[in-house]
Design a protein around this motif. Structure first.
Motif, PDB file in Angstrom:
ATOM      1  N   ASN A  54      -3.354  -3.014  -3.473  1.00 14.41           N
ATOM      2  CA  ASN A  54      -4.414  -4.007  -3.507  1.00 14.41           C
ATOM      3  C   ASN A  54      -5.360  -3.790  -2.326  1.00 14.41           C
ATOM      4  N   ILE A  55      -6.224  -2.776  -2.448  1.00 11.71           N
ATOM      5  CA  ILE A  55      -7.100  -2.372  -1.360  1.00 11.71           C
ATOM      6  C   ILE A  55      -8.492  -2.947  -1.568  1.00 11.71           C
ATOM      7  N   VAL A  93       0.835  -1.195   0.000  1.00  8.65           N
ATOM      8  CA  VAL A  93       0.000   0.000   0.000  1.00  8.65           C
ATOM      9  C   VAL A  93       0.875   1.251   0.000  1.00  8.65           C
ATOM     10  N   GLN A  94       0.468   2.221  -0.765  1.00  9.02           N
ATOM     11  CA  GLN A  94       1.145   3.530  -0.770  1.00  9.02           C
ATOM     12  C   GLN A  94       0.126   4.625  -0.539  1.00  9.02           C
ATOM     13  N   LEU A  95       0.488   5.583   0.282  1.00  5.20           N
ATOM     14  CA  LEU A  95      -0.312   6.789   0.474  1.00  5.20           C
ATOM     15  C   LEU A  95       0.504   7.945  -0.083  1.00  5.20           C
ATOM     16  N   VAL A  96      -0.019   8.578  -1.100  1.00  5.81           N
ATOM     17  CA  VAL A  96       0.701   9.666  -1.751  1.00  5.81           C
ATOM     18  C   VAL A  96      -0.020  10.972  -1.483  1.00  5.81           C
ATOM     19  N   GLU A  97       0.680  11.869  -0.797  1.00  3.57           N
ATOM     20  CA  GLU A  97       0.108  13.159  -0.419  1.00  3.57           C
ATOM     21  C   GLU A  97       0.532  14.233  -1.405  1.00  3.57           C
ATOM     22  N   SER A  98      -0.308  15.228  -1.542  1.00  6.53           N
ATOM     23  CA  SER A  98       0.025  16.386  -2.363  1.00  6.53           C
ATOM     24  C   SER A  98      -0.726  17.603  -1.837  1.00  6.53           C
ATOM     25  N   ALA A 124      -3.143   9.397   6.937  1.00  8.60           N
ATOM     26  CA  ALA A 124      -3.250   8.111   7.613  1.00  8.60           C
ATOM     27  C   ALA A 124      -4.472   7.385   7.070  1.00  8.60           C
ATOM     28  N   ALA A 125      -4.344   6.089   6.925  1.00  7.55           N
ATOM     29  CA  ALA A 125      -5.458   5.320   6.394  1.00  7.55           C
ATOM     30  C   ALA A 125      -5.545   3.969   7.076  1.00  7.55           C
ATOM     31  N   GLU A 126      -6.762   3.554   7.341  1.00  4.54           N
ATOM     32  CA  GLU A 126      -7.029   2.212   7.859  1.00  4.54           C
ATOM     33  C   GLU A 126      -7.679   1.439   6.720  1.00  4.54           C
ATOM     34  N   LEU A 127      -6.935   0.453   6.227  1.00  4.14           N
ATOM     35  CA  LEU A 127      -7.330  -0.236   5.005  1.00  4.14           C
ATOM     36  C   LEU A 127      -7.354  -1.746   5.213  1.00  4.14           C
ATOM     37  N   ALA A 128      -8.311  -2.378   4.562  1.00  4.76           N
ATOM     38  CA  ALA A 128      -8.350  -3.838   4.525  1.00  4.76           C
ATOM     39  C   ALA A 128      -7.888  -4.277   3.140  1.00  4.76           C
ATOM     40  N   TYR A 181      -7.741  -7.545   2.049  1.00  2.00           N
ATOM     41  CA  TYR A 181      -8.410  -8.728   1.529  1.00  2.00           C
ATOM     42  C   TYR A 181      -9.750  -8.901   2.221  1.00  2.00           C
ATOM     43  N   VAL A 182     -10.639  -9.634   1.568  1.00  2.00           N
ATOM     44  CA  VAL A 182     -11.937  -9.932   2.158  1.00  2.00           C
ATOM     45  C   VAL A 182     -11.734 -10.654   3.478  1.00  2.00           C
ATOM     46  N   GLY A 183     -12.445 -10.194   4.512  1.00  2.00           N
ATOM     47  CA  GLY A 183     -12.387 -10.856   5.810  1.00  2.00           C
ATOM     48  C   GLY A 183     -11.303 -10.357   6.728  1.00  2.00           C
ATOM     49  N   LEU A 184     -10.362  -9.561   6.217  1.00  2.00           N
ATOM     50  CA  LEU A 184      -9.306  -9.031   7.068  1.00  2.00           C
ATOM     51  C   LEU A 184      -9.757  -7.744   7.737  1.00  2.00           C
ATOM     52  N   LEU A 185      -9.265  -7.523   8.951  1.00  2.00           N
ATOM     53  CA  LEU A 185      -9.513  -6.259   9.604  1.00  2.00           C
ATOM     54  C   LEU A 185      -8.652  -5.181   8.957  1.00  2.00           C
ATOM     55  N   CYS A 186      -9.044  -3.938   9.157  1.00  2.00           N
ATOM     56  CA  CYS A 186      -8.271  -2.836   8.607  1.00  2.00           C
ATOM     57  C   CYS A 186      -6.966  -2.656   9.383  1.00  2.00           C
ATOM     58  N   SER A 187      -5.906  -2.363   8.658  1.00  2.00           N
ATOM     59  CA  SER A 187      -4.606  -2.056   9.244  1.00  2.00           C
ATOM     60  C   SER A 187      -4.275  -0.594   8.985  1.00  2.00           C
ATOM     61  N   PHE A 188      -3.371  -0.070   9.804  1.00  2.00           N
ATOM     62  CA  PHE A 188      -3.062   1.359   9.775  1.00  2.00           C
ATOM     63  C   PHE A 188      -1.839   1.628   8.899  1.00  2.00           C
ATOM     64  N   TYR A 189      -1.951   2.646   8.062  1.00  2.00           N
ATOM     65  CA  TYR A 189      -0.853   3.028   7.173  1.00  2.00           C
ATOM     66  C   TYR A 189      -0.624   4.535   7.254  1.00  2.00           C
ATOM     67  N   TRP A 190       0.663   4.921   7.102  1.00  2.18           N
ATOM     68  CA  TRP A 190       1.041   6.331   7.119  1.00  2.18           C
ATOM     69  C   TRP A 190       1.538   6.776   5.753  1.00  2.18           C
TER      70      TRP A 190
END
Length: 121
Positions: A27-28, A2-7, A96-100, A102-111
């Motif tokens: 792959n979100i 996962v990538q978070l691209v800020e602008s 910051a993003a909380e993303l899952a 795959y199906v059935g997975l809890l969201c994880s935190f990304y910066w």
């Protein structure tokens, strides 16, 4: 991966406006929540605002009425419109993003990597 691209960071005069954008890619499967934190020199990182997938929003008291968060779920993108900027808004702003992934997975935190916002008087 996962990538978070800020602008949208940069400089503004006090009383002015800036708009930040953050796009999540990879792959979100689902987005639980996206938002913005900031860290000023010598201070701890703090929550500025976030928005859930159901569009529920949260704002720090210091930015209420001045900042507006929004999202485009189709693009996994979150925006932060900042107006009536103050010198104390100067900080590095982190997406910051909380993303899952795959199906059935809890969201994880990304910066994201952070973008500088400087407000001058």
């Amino acid at each position: 991966q996962v990538q978070l691209v800020e602008s949208g960071g940069g400089s503004a005069q006090a009383g002015g406006s800036l708009k930040l954008s953050c796009a999540a890619s990879g792959n979100i499967f689902a987005t639980c929540r996206m938002g913005w934190y900031r860290q000023a020199p010598g201070k701890e990182r703090e929550l500025v605002s976030n928005i859930k997938s159901d569009s529920t929003t949260t704002y720090a008291d210091s930015v209420k009425g001045r900042f507006t968060i929004s999202q485009d779920n189709s693009k996994n993108t979150v925006y932060l419109e900042m107006s009536s900027l103050k010198t104390e808004d100067t900080a590095v702003y982190y997406c910051a993003a909380e993303l899952a992934l795959y199906v059935g997975l809890l969201c994880s935190f990304y910066w994201g990597q952070g973008t500088q916002v400087t407000v001058s008087s």
